[in-house]
Design a protein around this motif. Structure first.
Motif: not given
Lengths: 603, 255
Positions: A432-441, B33, B37, B64, B67-68, B71, B102, B105
């Protein structure tokens, strides 16, 4: 909707209260005083609660003469709890001085016999000292009552609160039961706020409020009891802060159609000092974490036959009495043969016989990493039992498992053809791990600058509301102009006159005095007809003067109007010609007169 | 070699932004951004934190973005700041499943196990409705319905044939407007009490706003509390189980 739910909840609550107390029968005896003089009257009261229709059997009371009997029914309503108590009061007159005992009274109800306790009464010659009345119940009075702001004629004994604990010495994390009792003799109360802070403790409610009656120092009180379990967090001398209660006594004024008068009160009980002992170091097992109480421990695993890499769920159930917040998951010493995952924890809480109990279930997924994993190791759980003052360790034996080698399947194919052919298997969560970052702000906004905090956000709606009112006003006026002819004539009178005056001015410039005076006369007549609601053919000096007079016009204006009428006649019929200056002066005078008439409001 | 030069250039340009805190136009945010990333993807979490924070310090925010950042803090094992930023992200985008997962978690790593007081059916239903949208959306819905109602009233006043249908439509519009205003007020009151996250590994919660006051209990990094009162650099906090106490303001991060 909200009120509907509240009413429904109240109905259910009231009904539940009724069910709970349906079997609670109370039969008690009390006297107004245990010591009286020979000339005093003794009131002996039998109170029956919960046995409707049953009649008590009065004992043979010697040395007293029965003067009379009265029956009353007492209703009390506190926070939706209704109680009905039937009181039978016997007025007795002592025959002689001495110490006498009133024997037990009895009550038969549904095959059971209820008895009161005998009461001893001292009858003295002369004046009796002021001694508190006595009862067949022993008083319970843990904290001195203190009443602030209690209005007259309520005496302090009408209402008081107590806080009590079941023990004053306890271990850290051991349950202490804290009772908060409200004693009251008034019929109706509205409780607004109960404050019972126990800082330094964790706490849990022990069910709903209980209501019953109790006799304290010979006085019958209705008692509303609330209980909570508190668990001290640390050792030392801890203090439970004074309990506080605020509310209103409701007094009915003015009979059936009257109103409830609110008499506010504030009550406070004494603080309670507790001695909290630390958990003993002697005999503390290595596995002990913090669990305090009396628990059972169960260990299961499923499935017991897996391939390498497949998960096994180990379930550890700890149940019993005590503060479940102190219960941590027992450690499974898996070593390197298993990979472990964070456990899933489920807690069920309850209350049994005034003690907090429940069950805490830990579900931990472990994955055997090799065929060397032959068993799930032994697991121990230790707790401290405050009742015995000793630690106890519950050990569970290793659970044998069968682990087979996993077939070499190569990379997992996520997309396969339809159907469930041989060799397919469910996708397993390996880690289990965190879900990946988002591509768009995403949608960016200025931090802290919420659009609804800008003045414009509030100005625009207010402006819109004003706009609505403006449109409404305009439309209303249009409607009135359409439907109310008199009003329409009044509104248009001035505009119409101005138009005609404009036309008259062209005749003035042309030097045509006849047409000039004719146009001004028509304009004036038409204006007065529209303004005063006179048919155009009927406008004349007399009727106009009457109308203006009834509209409250000044005498000078009326006179001026009459002068104008005379001048019109003179100009039209007597005068052959006029010079321009004269005509201009006349036109200016008429215009000024109309301006003055505009200020007069005609109904 | 090319990648190294590119990274170096990026870092230099970023560090310029970080130190000066220059105003960043909105148009440049997506590019910055994405660059940040890529730092995250390379495992350069410390630099990525600076990148995301640079956008925040320039005055921009979004779900987002938080969120990033969360993470990245999580990857740096900074549980407190990770949960703080997940919560900020969640406040701006409450329906986002990735943020919720997340956050859930990350909370598995909490040391404090606080049993929240049970909520009534009504409170649970109210919470479920409020969390359908962020506060801004609820207020926006109310405003839209308000203008629609006003517009309809004006139209009905000016256009005679519309008046026949007016009562029914007004009932619907008025009903929807009343409901949305009530929900907006509830949402405002829900978000008004600021939440906060413990940022230090362990803090003592005291009975009063002074070091001399006795410690009531301890809390650990990542635990969420509600801020009830502020006084002289101290915050009074309340826990879901009803306990309360005082902490220094620097122990917490306000959501």
């Amino acid at each position: 909707m909200r009120y509907g739910i509240i009413i429904l909840i109240n109905i259910v609550f009231i009904f539940a209260q009724g069910v709970v107390h349906a079997e609670d029968i109370s039969f008690t005896a009390s006297v107004n005083s245990t010591t009286i003089s020979k000339s005093d009257q003794l009131v002996y009261t039998l109170a029956i609660e919960g046995a409707r229709g049953a009649n008590p059997i009065l004992p043979a009371i010697s040395n007293f003469e029965l003067l009379g009997t009265s029956v009353s029914t007492q209703f009390s309503l506190v926070n939706s709890n209704t109680r009905i108590i039937k009181n039978l009061a016997y007025t007795l007159m002592p025959i002689k001085a001495g110490i006498f005992t009133i024997p037990m009274a009895s009550l038969e109800y549904r095959g059971k016999t209820y008895l009161t306790k005998p009461i001893t009464v001292t009858v003295v010659d002369g004046t009796a000292p002021q001694i508190a009345p006595a009862t067949d119940n022993s008083p319970v009075h843990q904290a001195a009552p203190k009443i602030n702001n209690l209005p007259e004629p309520q005496s302090p004994k009408q209402l008081f609160i107590t806080t009590t604990v079941d023990k004053k010495v306890a271990y850290v994390d051991e349950q202490i039961t804290l009772n908060f009792n409200l004693f009251f003799r008034v019929d109706r109360l509205n409780i607004q706020n109960i404050s019972l802070k126990s800082i330094g403790f964790t706490e849990q409610d022990l069910g709903n409020e209980k209501t019953y009656t109790q006799i304290v120092d010979g006085v019958r009180y209705n008692v509303s009891e609330r209980s909570k379990a508190i668990f001290p967090i640390s050792s030392g001398e801890l203090t439970i802060r004074p309990g506080e209660l605020r509310g209103d006594i409701l007094v009915r004024r003015g009979g059936f159609f009257g109103y409830d008068e609110r008499k506010p009160f504030s009550l406070r009980s004494d603080p309670i000092k507790l001695t909290i002992k630390p958990l003993p170091r002697k005999g503390r097992p290595e596995e002990f974490k913090r669990a305090v109480g009396d628990y059972r421990f169960d260990l299961t695993a499923n499935p017991l036959a897996v391939k390498v890499g497949e998960p096994i769920t180990v379930t550890m159930t700890i149940s019993g009495t005590g503060n479940l917040d102190t219960v941590s998951m027992p450690e499974i010493k898996c070593g390197k043969t298993f990979k472990t995952y964070p456990p899933e924890v489920g807690v069920t809480r309850g209350v049994r016989r005034g003690r907090v109990n429940g069950e805490k279930v830990f579900k931990q997924v472990i994955i055997p990493l090799s065929v060397e994993a032959k068993e799930i190791p032994a697991v121990s759980f230790s707790f401290f039992n405050p009742a015995t003052g000793k630690y106890r360790t519950l050990k569970k034996k290793p659970i044998p498992i069968r682990v087979e080698a996993a077939p070499d399947q190569g990379p997992v194919a996520l997309v396969e053809g339809a159907g469930s052919g041989p060799g397919r298997e469910r996708i397993k969560l390996l880690e289990k791990d965190i879900l990946y970052i988002k591509d768009s702000p995403g949608h960016l906004t200025r931090a802290g600058r919420f659009y609804y905090r800008r003045p414009l956000y509030w100005i625009i709606p207010i402006a819109a509301l004003f706009g609505l009112f403006a449109v409404w006003g305009i439309q209303s006026r249009r409607e009135k102009l359409r439907s109310d002819l008199v009003y329409a004539r009044q509104v248009g009178a001035s505009r119409s006159a101005r138009k005609r005056f404009k036309k008259a001015r062209t005749f003035l410039n042309a030097g045509d005095s006849e047409r000039f005076y004719g146009e001004v006369h028509r304009a004036f007549n038409r204006y007065l007809g529209d303004k005063l609601g006179i048919p155009s053919g009927a406008v004349g000096s007399t009727i106009v003067a009457d109308k203006l007079s009834s509209a409250g016009a000044a005498a000078e204006i009326i006179k001026e109007v009459e002068t104008c009428f005379s001048e019109f006649d003179l100009a039209r019929f007597a005068r052959s010609s006029s010079d321009k200056d004269e005509m201009n002066d006349f036109l200016v005078r008429v215009e000024r007169l109309i301006s003055k008439l505009e200020k007069i409001k005609v109904k | 070699m090319q990648i190294r030069i590119l990274t170096l250039t990026l870092l230099i340009s970023l560090s310029g932004i970080f130190t000066v805190h220059a105003e960043i136009p909105e148009a440049e945010i997506p590019s910055l951004f994405r660059q940040t990333n890529s730092l995250y993807a390379q495992g350069k979490y410390a630099e990525a934190v600076e990148g995301y924070n640079a956008i925040l310090q320039a005055g921009w925010e979004s779900g987002p973005l938080y969120y990033n950042l969360a993470n990245t803090y999580f990857k740096l094992n900074n549980l407190g700041r990770a949960i703080l930023n997940y919560r900020k992200a969640w406040n701006l985008s409450p329906g986002d499943p990735e943020i919720s997962k997340n956050l859930e978690y990350a909370r598995e790593g909490l040391r404090d196990d606080i049993a929240a007081l049970p909520l009534s059916v009504w409170a649970r239903a109210r919470r479920a409705v409020i969390l359908q949208f962020p506060l801004g959306i609820w207020i926006g819905i109310s405003a839209a319905l308000y203008f629609l109602t006003i517009a309809w009233l004006i139209a009905a006043l000016l256009i005679r044939p519309l008046r026949k249908k007016s009562p029914l439509i007004l009932k619907w519009l008025g009903g929807c407007l009343a409901i949305s205003v009530v929900i907006s007020i509830m949402a405002y009151s829900f978000y008004r009490t600021p939440g906060a996250i413990i940022l230090q590994p362990t803090v003592s919660v005291r009975y009063g706003p002074a070091e001399t006051d006795a410690a009531a209990f301890k809390l650990h990094e990542g635990t969420e509390v509600k801020v009830v009162r502020k006084k002289d650099g101290w915050l009074q906090i309340a826990l879901p189980d009803g306990e309360s106490g005082w902490l220094t303001a620097d122990s917490l991060g306000i959501i």
